[in-house]
Structures are given as C-alpha cells and as structure tokens.
Write a protein that holds these residues in place. Sequence first.
Motif, PDB file in Angstrom:
ATOM      1  N   LYS A  97       0.810  -1.215   0.000  1.00  0.00           N
ATOM      2  CA  LYS A  97       0.000   0.000   0.000  1.00  0.00           C
ATOM      3  C   LYS A  97       0.847   1.271   0.000  1.00  0.00           C
ATOM      4  N   GLU A  98       1.832   1.336   0.868  1.00  0.00           N
ATOM      5  CA  GLU A  98       2.657   2.551   0.931  1.00  0.00           C
ATOM      6  C   GLU A  98       3.484   2.744  -0.342  1.00  0.00           C
ATOM      7  N   PRO A  99       4.147   1.692  -0.896  1.00  0.00           N
ATOM      8  CA  PRO A  99       4.830   1.887  -2.198  1.00  0.00           C
ATOM      9  C   PRO A  99       3.870   2.289  -3.312  1.00  0.00           C
ATOM     10  N   TRP A 100       2.636   1.787  -3.278  1.00  0.00           N
ATOM     11  CA  TRP A 100       1.662   2.184  -4.295  1.00  0.00           C
ATOM     12  C   TRP A 100       1.373   3.682  -4.207  1.00  0.00           C
ATOM     13  N   ARG A 101       1.220   4.187  -2.997  1.00  0.00           N
ATOM     14  CA  ARG A 101       0.944   5.613  -2.837  1.00  0.00           C
ATOM     15  C   ARG A 101       2.128   6.471  -3.294  1.00  0.00           C
ATOM     16  N   ARG A 102       3.331   5.941  -3.228  1.00  0.00           N
ATOM     17  CA  ARG A 102       4.515   6.697  -3.656  1.00  0.00           C
ATOM     18  C   ARG A 102       4.686   6.675  -5.166  1.00  0.00           C
ATOM     19  N   SER A 103       4.016   5.762  -5.845  1.00  0.00           N
ATOM     20  CA  SER A 103       4.169   5.661  -7.303  1.00  0.00           C
ATOM     21  C   SER A 103       3.298   6.703  -7.998  1.00  0.00           C
ATOM     22  N   ASN A 104       3.487   6.806  -9.329  1.00  0.00           N
ATOM     23  CA  ASN A 104       2.639   7.720 -10.106  1.00  0.00           C
ATOM     24  C   ASN A 104       1.459   6.984 -10.745  1.00  0.00           C
ATOM     25  N   ARG A 105       1.214   5.740 -10.287  1.00  0.00           N
ATOM     26  CA  ARG A 105       0.077   4.903 -10.699  1.00  0.00           C
ATOM     27  C   ARG A 105       0.206   4.384 -12.137  1.00  0.00           C
ATOM     28  N   TYR A 106       1.304   4.674 -12.851  1.00  0.00           N
ATOM     29  CA  TYR A 106       1.476   4.176 -14.224  1.00  0.00           C
ATOM     30  C   TYR A 106       2.574   3.116 -14.194  1.00  0.00           C
ATOM     31  N   ASP A 107       2.221   1.883 -14.635  1.00  0.00           N
ATOM     32  CA  ASP A 107       3.143   0.758 -14.486  1.00  0.00           C
ATOM     33  C   ASP A 107       3.690   0.732 -13.064  1.00  0.00           C
TER      34      ASP A 107
ATOM     35  N   GLN B  88       7.702   0.338 -10.128  1.00  0.00           N
ATOM     36  CA  GLN B  88       8.049   1.387  -9.168  1.00  0.00           C
ATOM     37  C   GLN B  88       7.949   0.867  -7.731  1.00  0.00           C
ATOM     38  N   MET B  89       6.958   0.052  -7.448  1.00  0.00           N
ATOM     39  CA  MET B  89       6.793  -0.495  -6.103  1.00  0.00           C
ATOM     40  C   MET B  89       7.948  -1.418  -5.750  1.00  0.00           C
ATOM     41  N   LEU B  90       8.372  -2.252  -6.706  1.00  0.00           N
ATOM     42  CA  LEU B  90       9.500  -3.139  -6.452  1.00  0.00           C
ATOM     43  C   LEU B  90      10.780  -2.346  -6.226  1.00  0.00           C
ATOM     44  N   MET B  91      10.990  -1.280  -7.007  1.00  0.00           N
ATOM     45  CA  MET B  91      12.165  -0.449  -6.827  1.00  0.00           C
ATOM     46  C   MET B  91      12.134   0.251  -5.461  1.00  0.00           C
ATOM     47  N   THR B  92      10.952   0.712  -5.033  1.00  0.00           N
ATOM     48  CA  THR B  92      10.826   1.354  -3.714  1.00  0.00           C
ATOM     49  C   THR B  92      11.200   0.385  -2.602  1.00  0.00           C
ATOM     50  N   ASN B  93      10.677  -0.846  -2.680  1.00  0.00           N
ATOM     51  CA  ASN B  93      10.992  -1.835  -1.647  1.00  0.00           C
ATOM     52  C   ASN B  93      12.481  -2.177  -1.651  1.00  0.00           C
ATOM     53  N   GLN B  94      13.075  -2.280  -2.831  1.00  0.00           N
ATOM     54  CA  GLN B  94      14.501  -2.589  -2.926  1.00  0.00           C
ATOM     55  C   GLN B  94      15.335  -1.492  -2.271  1.00  0.00           C
ATOM     56  N   ARG B  95      15.009  -0.235  -2.538  1.00  0.00           N
ATOM     57  CA  ARG B  95      15.785   0.869  -1.969  1.00  0.00           C
ATOM     58  C   ARG B  95      15.577   0.981  -0.460  1.00  0.00           C
ATOM     59  N   LEU B  96      14.365   0.712   0.007  1.00  0.00           N
ATOM     60  CA  LEU B  96      14.123   0.731   1.453  1.00  0.00           C
ATOM     61  C   LEU B  96      14.921  -0.365   2.149  1.00  0.00           C
ATOM     62  N   ASP B  97      15.018  -1.542   1.511  1.00  0.00           N
ATOM     63  CA  ASP B  97      15.833  -2.625   2.073  1.00  0.00           C
ATOM     64  C   ASP B  97      17.308  -2.231   2.114  1.00  0.00           C
ATOM     65  N   GLU B  98      17.777  -1.567   1.080  1.00  0.00           N
ATOM     66  CA  GLU B  98      19.179  -1.148   1.052  1.00  0.00           C
ATOM     67  C   GLU B  98      19.465  -0.105   2.126  1.00  0.00           C
TER      68      GLU B  98
ATOM     69  N   ALA C 272      17.845   0.204   4.971  1.00  0.00           N
ATOM     70  CA  ALA C 272      17.823  -0.490   6.262  1.00  0.00           C
ATOM     71  C   ALA C 272      19.120  -1.245   6.494  1.00  0.00           C
ATOM     72  N   ALA C 273      19.634  -1.916   5.444  1.00  0.00           N
ATOM     73  CA  ALA C 273      20.907  -2.634   5.580  1.00  0.00           C
ATOM     74  C   ALA C 273      22.051  -1.663   5.840  1.00  0.00           C
ATOM     75  N   SER C 274      22.028  -0.512   5.174  1.00  0.00           N
ATOM     76  CA  SER C 274      23.081   0.491   5.402  1.00  0.00           C
ATOM     77  C   SER C 274      23.056   1.004   6.838  1.00  0.00           C
ATOM     78  N   ARG C 275      21.871   1.201   7.377  1.00  0.00           N
ATOM     79  CA  ARG C 275      21.772   1.685   8.753  1.00  0.00           C
ATOM     80  C   ARG C 275      22.351   0.678   9.735  1.00  0.00           C
ATOM     81  N   VAL C 276      22.063  -0.599   9.508  1.00  0.00           N
ATOM     82  CA  VAL C 276      22.627  -1.631  10.379  1.00  0.00           C
ATOM     83  C   VAL C 276      24.148  -1.632  10.294  1.00  0.00           C
ATOM     84  N   ASP C 277      24.677  -1.520   9.063  1.00  0.00           N
ATOM     85  CA  ASP C 277      26.129  -1.519   8.870  1.00  0.00           C
ATOM     86  C   ASP C 277      26.762  -0.289   9.524  1.00  0.00           C
ATOM     87  N   PHE C 278      26.162   0.882   9.339  1.00  0.00           N
ATOM     88  CA  PHE C 278      26.708   2.113   9.916  1.00  0.00           C
ATOM     89  C   PHE C 278      26.674   2.070  11.447  1.00  0.00           C
TER      90      PHE C 278
END
Length: 435
Positions: free
Chosen positions: A107-117, A121-131, A133-139
């Motif tokens: 739901k939240e990635p959908w709201r961040r997209s422009n609703r076209y394809d 965009q949702m998969l890219m949002t989740n991928q960047r959020l995971d990265e 989160a991983a960076s924060r753990v490493d830092f």
Amino acid sequence: MPCYVYLPAINGLVPPEIVRTIRAFSEFCYLVRRDVHTQGSLEQLSQALARFHQHREFFRSSGVRAEGFSLPRQHSIEHYLDRIWEFGAPNGLCSSITEAKHIKAVKEPWRRSNRYDALDQMLMTNQRLDELAASRVDFTERGMLAGDCLAAARSALGLDGPAITTYAQRREAQSAASRLGSGENEDGGAVDGPRVMAHMTMATTTHSQHGRTADHIAAEFSIPSLCDLIRQFLYHKMGSSGPDPAICSGATLPLNLCPPFSDEAISVHYSATATFYAPSDPSSIGGMRREIIRANPLWQGHHARFDCIFVNKSDHHHGLLGMEVAQVCLLFSFKYQHRRYHCAAVHWFDKVAEGPDEDTGMWVVKPAIRRGHHIMSVINLTSIVRAAHLIGVSGSYEVPEDLQSHNALSYFNTFYVNKYADHHAFDLLHEYNTV
C-alpha cells in the motif's frame, strides 16, 4: 466502539441470545490468545465455540442471516482447536500480522508511485528501502551513527553532563518534555525486569500542598474517619489476631483495642505502580506489564481521578471469589514505630449475586453502603492486585451524553466488572468451570 465495552453496551437493548453470542465469541478470542494451552483451556475453547454456534442460530431464525453463515473468519475458528494440537499455541498470531506487512510492502509503495506501471516502481521502492535499512545496520555496527558534531563540540569544550547525541535521543527528549509540559503521563505498558506474578510500588513523589496530619488530609479528601481507619489498620499489622486486614472494614472493631494515632506525619501520593505477569498481553520479552493506579484530586488539571482496583482476599479461590473490588480514595504513607507503611484508603463494593451474570459472563457489583455511608478501610498497598475496570449497568435506559468518566461511579447503582478489558483481566476473572 471498543470491543471491551461492547457487551455491557448492548445488554438490555438487544435479545439475550445476541448478547450470549457475542459473549461466546469474545471468550473464544481471549482463550485462543493464551500463551500456553492445557487440556482444560482447550476444553474451554471447545465449549465457547459450541456455545457460539448454538446462540448464533438466533440470527438465522430471526431472519438476519436467513441464508445461513458463510463468513470466512467465522468458519476459520472451527479449525483452531486442531491446529493448536498440531502446532501449539498461536499466542497472538493472526491475519493482522500479514495485513501490517501488506501495508508496508504494497500500500505505501503504491501511494509513492505515479500509478502508471506501478509494479516496477513499487518493487524499486521496496529494494531501496531494504538497502537503506541494511546500510543503517552496517553504519551502526561501525559506530558511524554514535554521536554527531554537537557531541564532538561538547567533548572538545570539556562540558560536563551527558549529551543527547543521536536523533532518536533528541526525539525522545522532545517527546518527554512535551508530555511534561502538557501534564500528560503514561498509564502503563510493557516493562522489562524479573518475572513476578504481581508487585505494587508507591510513587516516590509526595505532594506537600496537602496537610500532614490525618485530620487535615481527612478533610481534604472527604474521609472523615481516616484516623480511626488507620488505627484499625495498625491493629492488624502489629500482630493482633483477627480478620485479614485486606478485607476487614473495621466497622465492628472497638477503637479502644487499636494503637493510638493522631499527630504522626502522613505523606500523600497521587499514584502507585502495579507490575504483573501478563504474557498474553502486548508485554515485554519476559511477559511483564505495568499499569498506573491513580488517586489524584485534580487529574491533568481538570477533574478528580480515583481508580478502581482488585484487592487480594484469598489465594485458594479463582477469579472474583478470591478478590474484592474497591475504589481508591487516597494513597498515602506514614512512619509508625520506626517502620514505614504504604497504604490506600478504599471504598468497598459488594457482589450483587453469587456468580457472574448469565448473559454477559461478568460479575456485577454495587457500592457497599451501610446506614447511608460507604464502607471504607485502610489496606496495605501490597494487597492490591491491579486496576479494575467497572462499567455501569444501564439496562434499557439511555445513558446521558454528557456523562463523564469522573462522575460515572456516582451515576450508576450497579456495575459490571469488565473481564474483557485485556487478556490479563480475562485470565484473572474468567470462570473456568463455566459450561
């Protein structure tokens, strides 16, 4: 409407079969949430489910669900018993967990997209959020998030005192300052610490604006017999034989047998903390939970707040057969013969019947009044189990819209002792021999 006040709200306004249907379903939900199941609890679970199926037929016969019952969640509860035998206690596992993940991942990635394809965009949002989160753990592991330029400047200047070094600490400090300025205080929650069944502690803060003697405090808190009640309390605490002081009103105890008490200094407290083991509730890892019991004549600058409590009467009986219900009128402490006592002055409630109400499954109580006066006692703080939630019995009468919590106890004549307030209250009050 919160589910824990739903049953008292509808009782008297709808047919009893509907009330019993909701009661059976509520009991099933609370029983299935237990962190540990036994043969007895599973039998109770089966009985609650059977009663639910029995009483819900009223909805079919009255025409509300004339076509039958095909609701997915009502069907799924039929499988809980077998799944518990196969996999153990679900202990809070439910569809809301996957729903929460669905919100974050879809739901939240959908709201961040422009609703076209939107899928890419949702998969890219989740991928960047995971990265991120991983960076924060490493830092954090590298120590890169411990402190900031302000902390380095304080260290270079040699300033004393602990610095607020992280963003999280600053937010917490701001939140605490906001609560302090607005008069808002926490009423409890999960707490770490050793596992104990129940423990009471008095607030360390005393309020010096009140009088220091029993007569002055009695006048301020409208407890005219406070000095006599303290003397009767001391009679029991100093080794004299007699009834349990936690449940004895002292009304029949001659004062000439009690120790003297008149000019000793008394400290007034506005709150006490009950800490208890509640593994089925949202608690800490150790299953501990706390709640604040208040006796404040001006709560948050508006109205008085005097909470209701359960008082331990006997360890040999379950539920309300082993406890009494009371309202705290005063929390105080005093020193007598080199020993400090932490006490509460309470109004007692009487049980209306010998057992719970047949429709709601809750005990009904009324204020204990003799000759036009409330029955009162001074009890030891350690005899308090936890806070009690009372709901006025309105029956078929309408409740005034302007009724507030601070005057509800004086408006109603009888009250339900709410066992659905939380899972710990349910385990404490549920009659496990109910068929």
